[in-house]
Design an enzyme around this catalytic site. Structure first.
Site, PDB file in Angstrom:
ATOM      1  N   TYR A  26     -13.151   6.325 -14.250  1.00 19.17           N
ATOM      2  CA  TYR A  26     -12.953   5.311 -13.205  1.00 19.17           C
ATOM      3  C   TYR A  26     -13.437   3.940 -13.699  1.00 19.17           C
ATOM      4  O   TYR A  26     -12.711   2.950 -13.653  1.00 19.17           O
ATOM      5  CB  TYR A  26     -13.695   5.712 -11.923  1.00 19.17           C
ATOM      6  CG  TYR A  26     -13.831   4.586 -10.943  1.00 19.17           C
ATOM      7  CD1 TYR A  26     -12.715   4.043 -10.321  1.00 19.17           C
ATOM      8  CD2 TYR A  26     -15.077   4.010 -10.658  1.00 19.17           C
ATOM      9  CE1 TYR A  26     -12.827   2.974  -9.443  1.00 19.17           C
ATOM     10  CE2 TYR A  26     -15.204   2.955  -9.783  1.00 19.17           C
ATOM     11  CZ  TYR A  26     -14.068   2.440  -9.176  1.00 19.17           C
ATOM     12  OH  TYR A  26     -14.189   1.377  -8.317  1.00 19.17           O
ATOM     13  N   ARG A  62     -26.579  15.155  -8.032  1.00 21.08           N
ATOM     14  CA  ARG A  62     -25.124  15.116  -8.181  1.00 21.08           C
ATOM     15  C   ARG A  62     -24.826  14.601  -9.589  1.00 21.08           C
ATOM     16  O   ARG A  62     -25.437  13.607 -10.025  1.00 21.08           O
ATOM     17  CB  ARG A  62     -24.544  14.169  -7.128  1.00 21.08           C
ATOM     18  CG  ARG A  62     -23.043  14.184  -7.006  1.00 21.08           C
ATOM     19  CD  ARG A  62     -22.570  13.319  -5.837  1.00 21.08           C
ATOM     20  NE  ARG A  62     -22.714  11.899  -6.089  1.00 21.08           N
ATOM     21  CZ  ARG A  62     -22.298  10.929  -5.271  1.00 21.08           C
ATOM     22  NH1 ARG A  62     -21.711  11.243  -4.123  1.00 21.08           N
ATOM     23  NH2 ARG A  62     -22.460   9.668  -5.569  1.00 21.08           N
ATOM     24  N   ASP A  69       0.863  -1.185   0.000  1.00 24.22           N
ATOM     25  CA  ASP A  69       0.000   0.000   0.000  1.00 24.22           C
ATOM     26  C   ASP A  69       0.899   1.234   0.000  1.00 24.22           C
ATOM     27  O   ASP A  69       1.915   1.259   0.697  1.00 24.22           O
ATOM     28  CB  ASP A  69      -0.909  -0.007   1.249  1.00 24.22           C
ATOM     29  CG  ASP A  69      -2.151   0.842   1.069  1.00 24.22           C
ATOM     30  OD1 ASP A  69      -3.262   0.291   1.124  1.00 24.22           O
ATOM     31  OD2 ASP A  69      -2.013   2.072   0.855  1.00 24.22           O
ATOM     32  N   LEU A 109      -0.224   4.124   0.948  1.00 24.42           N
ATOM     33  CA  LEU A 109      -0.820   4.976   1.986  1.00 24.42           C
ATOM     34  C   LEU A 109      -1.332   6.315   1.440  1.00 24.42           C
ATOM     35  O   LEU A 109      -1.485   7.273   2.193  1.00 24.42           O
ATOM     36  CB  LEU A 109       0.161   5.198   3.154  1.00 24.42           C
ATOM     37  CG  LEU A 109       0.622   3.917   3.858  1.00 24.42           C
ATOM     38  CD1 LEU A 109       1.587   4.256   4.996  1.00 24.42           C
ATOM     39  CD2 LEU A 109      -0.557   3.113   4.422  1.00 24.42           C
TER      40      LEU A 109
HETATM   41  N1  UFG Z   1     -25.570  10.670  -1.717  1.00 23.54           N
HETATM   42  C1  UFG Z   1     -26.197  11.730  -1.099  1.00 23.54           C
HETATM   43  N2  UFG Z   1     -25.465  12.457  -0.186  1.00 23.54           N
HETATM   44  C2  UFG Z   1     -24.161  12.170   0.125  1.00 23.54           C
HETATM   45  C3  UFG Z   1     -23.535  11.076  -0.536  1.00 23.54           C
HETATM   46  C4  UFG Z   1     -24.270  10.340  -1.457  1.00 23.54           C
HETATM   47  O1  UFG Z   1     -27.369  12.021  -1.336  1.00 23.54           O
HETATM   48  O2  UFG Z   1     -23.558  12.873   0.942  1.00 23.54           O
HETATM   49  C5  UFG Z   1     -26.345   9.864  -2.697  1.00 23.54           C
HETATM   50  C6  UFG Z   1     -25.723   9.876  -4.073  1.00 23.54           C
HETATM   51  O3  UFG Z   1     -26.129  11.007  -4.803  1.00 23.54           O
HETATM   52  C7  UFG Z   1     -26.219   8.552  -4.620  1.00 23.54           C
HETATM   53  C8  UFG Z   1     -26.265   7.627  -3.404  1.00 23.54           C
HETATM   54  O4  UFG Z   1     -26.311   8.524  -2.285  1.00 23.54           O
HETATM   55  O5  UFG Z   1     -27.514   8.709  -5.122  1.00 23.54           O
HETATM   56  C9  UFG Z   1     -25.065   6.721  -3.264  1.00 23.54           C
HETATM   57  O6  UFG Z   1     -23.884   7.493  -3.391  1.00 23.54           O
HETATM   58  P1  UFG Z   1     -22.423   6.973  -2.977  1.00 23.54           P
HETATM   59  O7  UFG Z   1     -21.479   8.087  -3.222  1.00 23.54           O
HETATM   60  O8  UFG Z   1     -22.468   6.396  -1.615  1.00 23.54           O
HETATM   61  O9  UFG Z   1     -22.160   5.763  -3.977  1.00 23.54           O
HETATM   62  P2  UFG Z   1     -22.170   5.728  -5.590  1.00 23.54           P
HETATM   63  O10 UFG Z   1     -23.378   4.927  -5.976  1.00 23.54           O
HETATM   64  O11 UFG Z   1     -22.029   7.054  -6.193  1.00 23.54           O
HETATM   65  O12 UFG Z   1     -20.786   5.013  -5.926  1.00 23.54           O
HETATM   66  C10 UFG Z   1     -20.428   3.701  -5.543  1.00 23.54           C
HETATM   67  C11 UFG Z   1     -18.934   3.629  -5.305  1.00 23.54           C
HETATM   68  C12 UFG Z   1     -18.155   3.885  -6.569  1.00 23.54           C
HETATM   69  C13 UFG Z   1     -18.634   2.961  -7.652  1.00 23.54           C
HETATM   70  C14 UFG Z   1     -20.109   3.020  -7.810  1.00 23.54           C
HETATM   71  C15 UFG Z   1     -20.543   1.928  -8.733  1.00 23.54           C
HETATM   72  O13 UFG Z   1     -18.542   4.562  -4.343  1.00 23.54           O
HETATM   73  O14 UFG Z   1     -16.782   3.650  -6.340  1.00 23.54           O
HETATM   74  O15 UFG Z   1     -20.775   2.813  -6.556  1.00 23.54           O
HETATM   75  O16 UFG Z   1     -21.805   2.117  -9.147  1.00 23.54           O
HETATM   76  F1  UFG Z   1     -18.062   3.298  -8.825  1.00 23.54           F
END
Ligand code: UFG
Length: 330
Positions: free
Chosen positions: A147, A288, A32, A34
């Protein structure tokens, strides 16, 4: 006992995988740099079994080769990667160099040292905008961000390396990983934190920022995005099973890791209120960028072939995440 090289073992999912491997009596070598992992996590992991740590980078091929020369590595579990979708759009070079070139160096060291089994951390982001739900492994792979592209390129490279060099890979396509170690030894620790559950939980502590809910006008059951939240302990167990599969002579393969269930942001939020027994403040925001409305896994293949069975409910994952946040993130 067999020795497994875990790249990214100081990170969120990698550290939980190291604990699962130690529980199965494997020796673990962690690589890793880090950059997003934590030395404190490595120190914790060392308490629970035979763990050797190399603070180095996959972009240093000579250092990677030394790890194979100094240790009798049987197989590799490869987590080390940058993983923020939004950042990958702004700075694709960072992602292509780190994720793709880093993996090429790792595979080169494996082949030089005759190590031919790898379990790779892939993602639902390789599928892109879903054409149907739940998403099975036959779904087209058309990533919509750099990504996801890096992970797809690596999957394709692994196919070519199998044909040419007999390198056997299992690619595990994660949906939304959630939760923490049920003994609170390790947990989710990102800086900055972008993920839903830790952000909701952090907002309940003094000094925490009000939780921001991104988008309530999606075409879903309640207007918020639907995701398939898979518990991190269940997820890492699939890696242990994938290693066993390769040890038993299994061919190159790929599997979705999810629960087959979708939960909306509002449902997750309510579950967090229930687990914490708090009324949580929320700011409703615009959508977002880049969030698909729904992502849900079809996990039949992993159940059938790896004999994997996710066990934890969303509430159990949130409870473990909350215990971790109380000890470490507050
Ligand atoms: N969300 C919020 N507020 C926040 C954070 C997230 O409303 O503070 C919402 C996002 O808009 C989304 C949902 O919660 O609708 C999930 O968001 P996350 O950021 O927790 O997860 P993602 O679905 O965006 O992403 C995850 C992984 C990525 C991966 C992806 C694959 O973090 O690495 O799934 O689909 F690429």
């Amino acid at each position: 006992m067999k020795t497994i090289l875990v790249t990214g073992g100081a990170g969120y999912i990698g550290s939980h995988c190291v604990l699962a491997l130690l529980e199965q009596n494997y020796n673990v070598v962690i690589l890793d740099n880090l950059s997003t992992g934590h030395i404190e996590t490595v120190e914790t992991l060392k308490k629970y079994g035979n763990v050797k740590f190399y603070n180095t980078d996959l972009l240093e091929p000579a250092n990677v080769d030394v790890i194979f020369k100094e240790n009798n590595i049987d197989a590799v579990v490869h987590f080390a990667a940058f993983s923020q979708v939004g950042e990958s759009v702004i700075n694709p070079q960072k992602y292509y160099i780190n994720n793709v070139c880093g993996t090429l160096n790792l595979l080169q060291a494996m082949l030089t040292n005759n190590v031919k089994k790898i379990v790779f951390s892939s993602t639902a982001a390789t599928y892109g905008e879903p054409k149907y739900i739940p998403i099975d492994e036959k779904h087209t792979q058309e990533p919509i961000n750099p990504y996801g592209q890096t992970k797809l390129f690596i999957e394709k490279i692994m196919d070519d390396y199998d044909k040419a060099y007999g390198l056997k890979s299992v690619r595990l396509r994660y949906f939304n990983v959630a939760g923490a170690d049920s003994k609170t030894r390790v947990g989710e620790w990102h800086e900055p934190e972008t993920h839903l559950i830790p952000n909701i939980l952090k907002s309940t502590f003094n000094g925490g920022q009000t939780f921001k809910m991104f988008g309530t006008d999606y075409d879903t059951k309640d207007g918020t995005c639907v995701r398939d939240y898979i518990d991190v302990e269940d997820l890492v167990n699939a890696h242990v099973l994938a290693l066993q599969y390769l040890n038993n002579g299994g061919e190159t393969n790929y599997f979705n890791l999810g629960t087959n269930n979708g939960n909306s942001v509002k449902e997750v939020f309510s579950a967090c209120e229930k687990v914490t027994n708090k009324t949580i403040a929320v700011d409703v925001m615009e959508r977002r960028a880049g969030d698909p409305a729904s992502l849900v896994a079809d996990n039949k293949k992993a159940k059938e072939i790896l004999k994997w069975q996710p066990k934890k409910t969303l509430e159990e994952s949130i409870k473990n995440a909350y215990e971790w946040e109380k000890v470490n993130g507050n």
